[in-house]
Design an enzyme around this catalytic site. Structure first.
Site, PDB file in Angstrom:
ATOM      1  N   SER A  17       0.836  -1.192   0.000  1.00 44.15           N
ATOM      2  CA  SER A  17       0.000   0.000   0.000  1.00 44.15           C
ATOM      3  C   SER A  17       0.872   1.242   0.000  1.00 44.15           C
ATOM      4  CB  SER A  17      -0.879   0.008   1.245  1.00 44.15           C
ATOM      5  OG  SER A  17      -0.102   0.278   2.392  1.00 44.15           O
ATOM      6  N   LYS A  18       0.240   2.380  -0.271  1.00 46.06           N
ATOM      7  CA  LYS A  18       1.035   3.607  -0.336  1.00 46.06           C
ATOM      8  C   LYS A  18       1.652   3.949   1.013  1.00 46.06           C
ATOM      9  CE  LYS A  18      -3.335   6.204  -0.419  1.00 46.06           C
ATOM     10  NZ  LYS A  18      -4.094   7.135  -1.251  1.00 46.06           N
ATOM     11  N   ARG A  19       1.014   3.502   2.064  1.00 48.25           N
ATOM     12  CA  ARG A  19       1.555   3.696   3.412  1.00 48.25           C
ATOM     13  C   ARG A  19       2.952   3.081   3.550  1.00 48.25           C
ATOM     14  NH1 ARG A  19      -0.197   7.299   6.452  1.00 48.25           N
ATOM     15  NH2 ARG A  19      -2.420   7.662   6.397  1.00 48.25           N
ATOM     16  N   ASP A  20       3.093   1.899   2.966  1.00 49.24           N
ATOM     17  CA  ASP A  20       4.370   1.187   3.078  1.00 49.24           C
ATOM     18  C   ASP A  20       5.527   2.032   2.566  1.00 49.24           C
ATOM     19  OD1 ASP A  20       3.294  -1.233   4.126  1.00 49.24           O
ATOM     20  OD2 ASP A  20       2.505  -1.664   2.137  1.00 49.24           O
ATOM     21  N   GLY A  21       5.252   2.849   1.593  1.00 52.87           N
ATOM     22  CA  GLY A  21       6.293   3.695   1.040  1.00 52.87           C
ATOM     23  C   GLY A  21       6.970   4.528   2.104  1.00 52.87           C
TER      24      GLY A  21
END
Length: 514
Positions: free
Chosen positions: A264-268
């Site tokens: 997910s974009k959070r992981d970035g």
RNA sequence: GGCCCGUUCGUCUAGGGGUUAGGACGCCAGGUUUUCAUCCUGGUAACACGGGUUCAAAUCCCGUACGGGCUGCCA
């Protein structure tokens, strides 16, 4: 294979996730492999989620990666328009056709009513509310209500949706290229909304209508679509298009680097890795993300890395240019299991591509970065610099962080080396070295080496006594390319300055702190 | 909860009835190098589990476990 017509159909709701990029890649590869057509279609049927700039971002991303679009918004093509919001009237027509032939019906339940029903069912125990054959007669729709009331509702201002009427007791068979046969019982399927209250279609209808009208031959999309594919097949059937239905290929998901779940974009942000091709400026910092490009990845490397997340050619070749990928690609070689995002592998690819780049190309990639630091070296200097450093970097910004001393002489001296190697008894020797180099002509690597080594041997000193000190005085660090080549590049005058400054600083560093 | 999908070294994967289960990344060791890196050599490490079918199963079938996806008037 006949020339395939494939489409990449993202929704412009923000930055394009790396998983979406891979979907685009595979579509592109199939198209190019068989001389087909790669289409970009913007699925903007949800006006509430529309984000300005997202479409441009998508196009910029594809362009950065070199995935050229054959048909699409801005690109034109004979099957346009390619934005679903501009095709609105079309969908209403087909929805009406489905109503007329009994495959769809009007539903007057409001979103609030539906929410309430879901809540109620949940409280009763299981959250199993499904608007299906067993439930529809107890809802408010054109199947359950008296004809007169339906007429009245339709002619009033009351908004309504149109739902697909799922047939009972049927088995829907999907022949998926990557998964083989997948079966669904129609009784398990719900009556999906195909046309929303605002007159816009949902994905399900728009997708089928457009794929049919645009003569799409292969639908290559993420695995998250597999569960609704049965609905899609039923829709093709109801519209009488089953004969020319595209074939499906559902791609495995891209998973988080550690732990489970899809990336997910959070992981970035959390892991300090890019999950988007390009940086995205959101309204807040929370919604802004740094891309592969800004991390310093080359598009070729990002592409090669992505291509191998879920696919491989079956040979032992790992490095593939876009052209080679086009020749080697096949849907049959796509794996079934989710692939974990491995940043180390991505970096390795990048390093390989940087090394493979010629110095002139590299110099132009690095120039803006150096300029941003306030330096404007000439082209020859920059190219030599890139040649000397390229085997020592993995990401583009490393050229600066690992090679800043080629431009700036404000050095950060390696204290450990100074402490161990800067000996009082050798100070005179280093002063002599500096003296010798001051008049050396030509000031070239081989020459410099001969001079230093010669004087070193004359004084019975070893490499370990001399080179680390010279290196740190010149570059601040013990790491780096051949020291004599660095000296040649920097030039006689600059070396004089650095040696003087270095030796003086070493004295200060060694001085006992008062 | 229901439906669907998946499971080979830590990671990406090859292999689809008989293989010393192969490669790549990472890691470790050695070599090359004045240093670092590159490069080269070697090493570490895997068929989720249980039943079948078969002379023979990582491979085919069933089940279990675990993981994932879907379950919106989102896509």
């Amino acid at each position: 294979m006949e020339k395939p017509r494939v489409r990449f159909a993202p929704s412009p709701t923000g930055a394009l996730h790396i998983g979406g990029v891979r979907t685009a890649l595979y579509n592109y590869l199939l198209a190019k492999r068989f001389n087909g057509t790669f289409i970009l279609r913007i699925e903007d049927t949800d006006q509430t989620r529309y984000v300005p700039g997202a479409e441009k971002y998508i196009i910029d991303s594809l362009e950065w990666l070199g995935l050229s679009i054959d048909e699409g918004p801005g690109q034109g093509g004979e099957y346009g328009p390619y934005r679903q919001s501009e095709r609105k009237a079309l969908y209403g027509k087909y929805a009406q056709q489905l109503i007329d032939n009994g495959h769809a019906y009007y539903a007057f339940d409001t979103p609030d009513e539906l929410d309430k029903r879901r809540e109620e069912e949940k409280e009763k125990g299981k959250h199993s509310f499904k608007y299906d054959a067993g439930m529809r007669m107890s809802m408010r729709n054109s199947l359950s209500l008296p004809a007169a009331e339906v007429e009245q509702l339709l002619s009033s201002e009351a908004p309504y949706a149109i739902r697909l009427k799922i047939p009972t007791d049927e088995v829907v068979l999907i022949n998926d290229i990557v998964r083989g046969e997948v079966r669904f019982q129609s009784n398990e399927l719900d009556d999906k909304i195909i046309l929303k209250g605002d007159g816009m279609p949902t994905y399900h209808l728009a997708n089928i209508v457009d794929d049919h009208l645009m003569k799409i031959s292969h639908v290559i999309r993420g695995e998250e679509w597999l569960p609704s594919t049965a609905h899609h097949i039923l829709l093709y059937r109801a519209l009488g298009w089953e004969e020319t239905m595209p074939v499906f290929a559902h791609l495995p998901l891209i998973l988080k680097p550690n732990g489970k779940g899809k990336l997910s974009k959070r992981d970035g942000d959390k892991l300090g890795i890019p999950v988007f091709p390009l940086s995205w400026e959101g309204a807040t910092e929370e919604e802004s993300f740094k891309g592969f490009r800004e991390f310093g990845f080359l598009p070729q490397a990002a592409l090669n890395f992505l291509a191998f997340l879920g696919w491989n050619p079956g040979t032992e070749q790992e490095m593939f240019s876009l052209t080679e990928l086009c020749e080697a690609f096949s849907l049959e070689k796509i794996g079934k299991a989710g692939a974990r995002f491995d940043i180390d592998k991505a970096k390795w690819f990048n390093q390989q591509y940087i090394i493979a780049q010629n110095n002139a190309t590299l110099a132009e990639m690095v120039r803006p970065m150096i300029a941003a630091k306030g330096f404007s070296p000439n082209t020859a200097f920059l190219q030599t610099f890139c040649g000397m450093m390229k085997e020592r970097v993995t990401l583009l910004p490393d050229f600066w962080t690992a090679g800043y001393y080629f431009f700036s002489n404000e050095l950060e001296y390696d204290a450990k080396t100074v402490r161990k190697k800067w000996k009082p008894e050798n100070k005179a020797f280093f002063a002599e070295i500096k003296q010798l180099l001051a008049s050396l002509d030509p000031f070239e690597a081989a020459n410099i080496k001969t001079t230093i080594v010669g004087h070193m041997e004359a004084n019975e000193l070893g490499f370990g006594d001399v080179l680390p000190i010279v290196r740190v005085a010149v570059s601040g660090t013990v790491k780096g390319p051949d020291i004599f080549e660095i000296m040649e590049l920097l030039g006689r005058e600059e070396i004089q300055v650095r040696l003087a400054k270095g030796f003086a600083t070493f004295d200060e560093m060694k001085a006992p702190s008062a």
